[in-house]
Design a protein around this motif. Structure first.
Motif, PDB file in Angstrom:
ATOM      1  N   UNK A  87       4.432   8.204  -5.765  1.00 49.00           N
ATOM      2  CA  UNK A  87       4.120   7.436  -4.625  1.00 49.00           C
ATOM      3  C   UNK A  87       3.064   6.212  -4.816  1.00 49.00           C
ATOM      4  N   UNK A  88       3.350   5.000  -4.336  1.00 53.87           N
ATOM      5  CA  UNK A  88       2.337   3.948  -4.706  1.00 53.87           C
ATOM      6  C   UNK A  88       1.021   4.030  -3.939  1.00 53.87           C
ATOM      7  N   UNK A  89       0.304   4.715  -4.514  1.00 60.69           N
ATOM      8  CA  UNK A  89      -1.031   5.000  -4.150  1.00 60.69           C
ATOM      9  C   UNK A  89      -2.050   4.031  -4.515  1.00 60.69           C
ATOM     10  N   UNK A  90      -1.953   3.234  -5.645  1.00 57.65           N
ATOM     11  CA  UNK A  90      -2.745   2.303  -6.122  1.00 57.65           C
ATOM     12  C   UNK A  90      -2.229   0.997  -6.575  1.00 57.65           C
ATOM     13  N   UNK A  91      -0.964   0.713  -6.811  1.00 52.81           N
ATOM     14  CA  UNK A  91      -0.056  -0.335  -7.232  1.00 52.81           C
ATOM     15  C   UNK A  91       0.230  -1.327  -6.310  1.00 52.81           C
ATOM     16  N   UNK A  92      -0.064  -0.987  -4.867  1.00 56.30           N
ATOM     17  CA  UNK A  92       0.065  -1.891  -3.991  1.00 56.30           C
ATOM     18  C   UNK A  92      -1.107  -2.716  -3.684  1.00 56.30           C
ATOM     19  N   UNK A  93      -1.912  -3.002  -5.031  1.00 56.61           N
ATOM     20  CA  UNK A  93      -3.330  -3.546  -4.878  1.00 56.61           C
ATOM     21  C   UNK A  93      -3.022  -5.061  -4.337  1.00 56.61           C
ATOM     22  N   UNK A  94      -2.043  -5.770  -4.619  1.00 54.31           N
ATOM     23  CA  UNK A  94      -1.927  -7.111  -4.045  1.00 54.31           C
ATOM     24  C   UNK A  94      -1.967  -7.101  -2.617  1.00 54.31           C
ATOM     25  N   UNK A  95      -0.972  -6.395  -2.019  1.00 54.18           N
ATOM     26  CA  UNK A  95      -0.897  -6.561  -0.581  1.00 54.18           C
ATOM     27  C   UNK A  95      -2.442  -6.389   0.094  1.00 54.18           C
ATOM     28  N   UNK A  96      -3.185  -5.235  -0.346  1.00 53.22           N
ATOM     29  CA  UNK A  96      -4.641  -4.894   0.329  1.00 53.22           C
ATOM     30  C   UNK A  96      -5.610  -6.006  -0.008  1.00 53.22           C
ATOM     31  N   UNK A  97      -5.236  -6.752  -1.302  1.00 53.99           N
ATOM     32  CA  UNK A  97      -6.256  -8.134  -1.449  1.00 53.99           C
ATOM     33  C   UNK A  97      -5.843  -9.277  -0.756  1.00 53.99           C
ATOM     34  N   UNK A  98      -4.682  -9.520  -0.080  1.00 52.32           N
ATOM     35  CA  UNK A  98      -4.133 -10.807   0.040  1.00 52.32           C
ATOM     36  C   UNK A  98      -3.794 -10.809   1.708  1.00 52.32           C
ATOM     37  N   UNK A  99      -3.536  -9.677   2.243  1.00 54.52           N
ATOM     38  CA  UNK A  99      -2.879  -9.586   3.419  1.00 54.52           C
ATOM     39  C   UNK A  99      -3.823 -10.304   4.633  1.00 54.52           C
ATOM     40  N   UNK A 100      -5.400 -10.122   4.456  1.00 55.64           N
ATOM     41  CA  UNK A 100      -6.086 -10.583   5.433  1.00 55.64           C
ATOM     42  C   UNK A 100      -7.256 -11.151   4.810  1.00 55.64           C
ATOM     43  N   UNK A 101      -8.153 -12.206   5.543  1.00 56.76           N
ATOM     44  CA  UNK A 101      -9.202 -12.724   4.759  1.00 56.76           C
ATOM     45  C   UNK A 101     -10.428 -11.931   5.304  1.00 56.76           C
ATOM     46  N   UNK A 102     -10.670 -11.106   6.611  1.00 58.33           N
ATOM     47  CA  UNK A 102     -11.668 -10.381   6.794  1.00 58.33           C
ATOM     48  C   UNK A 102     -10.903  -8.816   7.094  1.00 58.33           C
ATOM     49  N   UNK A 103     -11.672  -7.971   5.994  1.00 59.44           N
ATOM     50  CA  UNK A 103     -11.338  -6.877   6.053  1.00 59.44           C
ATOM     51  C   UNK A 103     -12.636  -5.755   6.313  1.00 59.44           C
ATOM     52  N   UNK A 104     -12.006  -4.441   6.578  1.00 63.77           N
ATOM     53  CA  UNK A 104     -13.369  -3.499   6.570  1.00 63.77           C
ATOM     54  C   UNK A 104     -13.005  -2.330   5.784  1.00 63.77           C
ATOM     55  N   UNK A 105     -13.559  -2.701   4.392  1.00 66.81           N
ATOM     56  CA  UNK A 105     -13.442  -1.423   3.537  1.00 66.81           C
ATOM     57  C   UNK A 105     -13.890   0.006   4.084  1.00 66.81           C
TER      58      UNK A 105
END
Length: 697
Positions: A482-500
């Motif tokens: 399962x892609x538990x970490x390799x979807x990194x790009x989507x998490x870094x580029x989908x939104x300019x304001x995030x709530x980690x």
């Protein structure tokens, strides 16, 4: 070529005076000559960053020395005349190779015997530049001579038959790997094939900043990676190193008889360097010759609590008295080294109460968890501060105890401000991928915390993107998990304001050495959920054991409140041990990871007396190589440096840099914001005693 200097080097038959050596980095990183290593080691605590260019190779390395006998390096090599991959993915980016090197000292130099080391380059990965070697070095006056025997890249000329062939015929041929992936270990090639001699001399000139290098290579450049063979007009390399200042070395050389090399090394030693003067800290209160006459019951304790916070870093919850002992309970959040905070607090207390008080006790808490209790005798402290007695006398009588309830009279109590916040700059990176050598993000991070009770609090982070090139990140790499970490790009580029993060936390002392914690919410940028941890950490012991268990669900890519479908249970049982030998901290974890694979993680680090750590980890799970994909298993190295060692004002924060060859799904752990072992870090008895001298600062 005749090796006339071999007998002298091996037997140390010359009797020249030994000068103080100065060891410099090779082109590849790691102490050595130019293209080849020597047996020398930098002092423990040394960290070096080296960049060098020898067409067609540009090399960027970080070398670190956790022990006097062990050197480690990681390196990126850019091969400028080879493309990384398809233009649609990598554009015009040149090929990048990742490597990890290690060198171990086997024998120290003596009057008759050279220093001898065993080492390996590119021990994990594609193995394009992999090599193994033995090398000896002998100091003769201002000359440092080295001679070695290498297999693989350093010895590609293959001058002699492999002496290990006497043991087994398999050592006569070095296998050529056709399917190595970044992160693999190439154990089937070690010490195989025909080796070559290499060696040379470093000469320290009468002008202290300048040293000269003469080197004979064992590589003929006719077996270069990717059929990238180079013309070698001479196996002799000549170079120099100019020491621009204590932290900068400039390198230049003429190599292969036809190619120039230029390089630079930035280095420092975190074990011996002096931290910057804390010019922005408040001055410690002076200790008067005569003690005050105010009785404890008559002291304006609110003013004392404010001084304790502003000068000693303690956010006071209460102040009590037990017979002739004055006890302060509070959370110390300013000084990295506890003795400094204890000393400043003792000065303030000494200036506040009469001579009916003989002992000062500081109980350090974290979110109401009593971590340690430090008690020191008032008169001995005064004499040490006034330089009438050595600080060692105070260290011998200062007590570190388990904080336990006492029968005591409360003199003062307050509820600290429940809401705190801070604004800082965030940075994330991914180095060495096919999409771009450096993918990065700078962000403005607003962190906040609200304490409903001392042991129950909410914490959160709001992050605004400032600059980001993760849109180049297109290569997800194959994965059978399962892609538990390799979807990194989507998490870094989908939104300019995030709530980690956005979570609620509860801690409790279950027994005097036993702690528990519960938490729930948005735990990190990719996962939300609930979890708990328990830790048993006996006071004064070098070991601890902890267990954590978490149910988590994958978050939406925009890191808002939405969720994706994937969920799992993950957790570990961890044994911690801090060795008095060589200051080694080990953590062995066994458990279930985010991709539902089962496995073990071993983390080993060296912690120096000032709190600086050099370390590395490896994770092995039951995921097959095919499921894991490129890399085969998890591994990495890291540096953790207290900001206190870098800044002119005191702080308890750390700067951490971790490097792993690849981000993969196997062996991926939940990135929790809090851990009980970190919250109870001030039970580290070595860090306390090694820095006890700061009690007078």
């Amino acid at each position: 070529m005749k090796y006339h200097f071999i007998p002298c080097l091996l037997l140390g038959c010359c009797t020249w005076a030994v000068a103080e050596p100065r060891y410099t980095q090779s082109d590849f990183g790691g102490v050595g000559l130019l293209q080849t290593p020597s047996a020398r080691m930098a002092p423990a605590g040394e960290l070096s960053l080296t960049a060098s260019r020898t067409d067609p190779y540009s090399r960027y390395s970080v070398s670190f020395q956790p022990f006097n006998w062990l050197e480690g390096s990681f390196r990126y090599t850019s091969i400028s005349n080879r493309d990384y991959g398809a233009e649609a993915l990598s554009g015009s980016q040149s090929y990048k190779d990742k490597a990890i090197d290690a060198k171990v000292r086997l024998f120290e130099e003596s009057h008759w015997i050279p220093q001898v080391a065993l080492g390996a380059r590119d021990i994990g990965g594609t193995g394009l530049f992999s090599s193994e070697y033995f090398v000896g070095s002998k100091r003769l006056g201002n000359f440092d001579l080295s001679l070695g025997l290498a297999w693989g890249y350093i010895g590609n000329r293959g001058d002699i038959d492999n002496p290990l062939g006497w043991l087994d015929d398999k050592f006569d041929e070095r296998p050529v790997s056709t399917n190595s992936q970044a992160g693999d270990f190439n154990g089937n090639t070690y010490f195989r094939g025909s080796p070559s001699f290499f060696g040379g001399v470093t000469y320290q000139t009468p002008w202290d900043p300048l040293s000269l290098k003469f080197e004979y290579e064992g590589n003929d450049y006719q077996h270069e990676p990717q059929n990238n063979n180079q013309v070698q007009d001479s196996p002799i390399n000549l170079g120099l190193v100019f020491k621009a200042n204590d932290s900068v070395d400039l390198h230049a050389a003429w190599e292969r008889g036809n190619t120039a090399m230029f390089g630079i090394t930035l280095h420092t030693n975190f074990a011996t360097r002096k931290a910057p003067t804390k010019s922005f800290d408040p001055k410690p209160e002076p200790v008067p010759d005569v003690k005050p006459t105010t009785a404890p019951t008559d002291v304006q304790w609110a003013g004392v609590a404010k001084r304790l916070q502003n000068n000693a870093g303690y956010t006071v919850s209460r102040i009590t008295q037990r017979d002739s002992e004055l006890i302060v309970y509070g959370e110390q959040g300013r000084y990295f080294h506890t003795p400094k905070a204890v000393g400043r607090a003792s000065r303030i207390l000494d200036n506040s109460v009469n001579d009916k008080i003989d002992w000062f006790t500081l109980v350090d808490t974290r979110y109401s968890l009593p971590v340690q209790e430090v008690s020191l005798p008032r008169d001995t402290f005064r004499e040490v501060v006034q330089e009438d007695r050595p600080v060692e006398d105070l260290r011998r009588v200062t007590e570190q105890n388990v904080p336990v309830p006492h029968q005591e009279k409360t003199l003062f109590a307050q509820k600290p401000n429940p809401f705190t916040y801070g604004l800082g700059l965030g940075y994330k990176q991914n180095v060495g991928g096919p999409d771009g050598f450096l993918l990065y993000q700078f962000s403005a991070d607003l962190t906040a915390e609200y304490r409903f009770r001392p042991d129950l609090w909410w914490s959160g982070t709001l992050s605004a993107n400032l600059a980001n090139n993760f849109d180049k990140f297109k290569y997800d790499a194959p994965s059978g998990l399962p892609r538990v970490r390799t979807d990194l790009r989507q998490y870094m580029t989908t939104s300019d304001v995030t709530m980690p993060t956005f979570q609620v936390n509860k801690v409790k002392q279950l027994d005097q050495d036993f702690y528990g914690m519960l938490y729930g919410g948005y735990l990190e940028s990719m996962y939300a959920g609930v979890g708990g941890e328990a830790l048993y950490r006996p006071m004064g012991e070098r070991w601890a054991v902890g267990v954590d268990m978490n149910w988590v669900k994958q978050r939406d890519y925009n890191q808002g409140f939405g969720m994706r479908d994937y969920s799992t249970i993950t957790g570990n049982a961890t044994l911690y041990y801090r060795s008095s030998f060589q200051d080694i901290l080990g953590a062995l974890s066994v458990g279930r990871y985010l991709a539902k694979d089962l496995g073990v993680t071993l983390d080993l680090s060296r912690e120096f007396s000032n709190g600086v750590r050099f370390g590395g980890w490896v994770t092995l799970t039951d995921a097959t190589k095919e499921e894991y994909g490129e890399g085969s298993f998890g591994k990495g190295i890291y540096f953790s440096i207290p900001f206190d060692e870098l800044m002119s004002s005191s702080t308890t924060r750390r700067a951490s840099l971790a490097w792993t060859p690849l981000t993969r799904d196997g062996g991926a752990a939940l990135a929790r914001s809090y851990s009980l072992y970190s919250l109870t870090e001030r039970r580290n008895i070595d860090l306390f005693h090694n820095n006890f001298y700061k009690v007078t600062e």
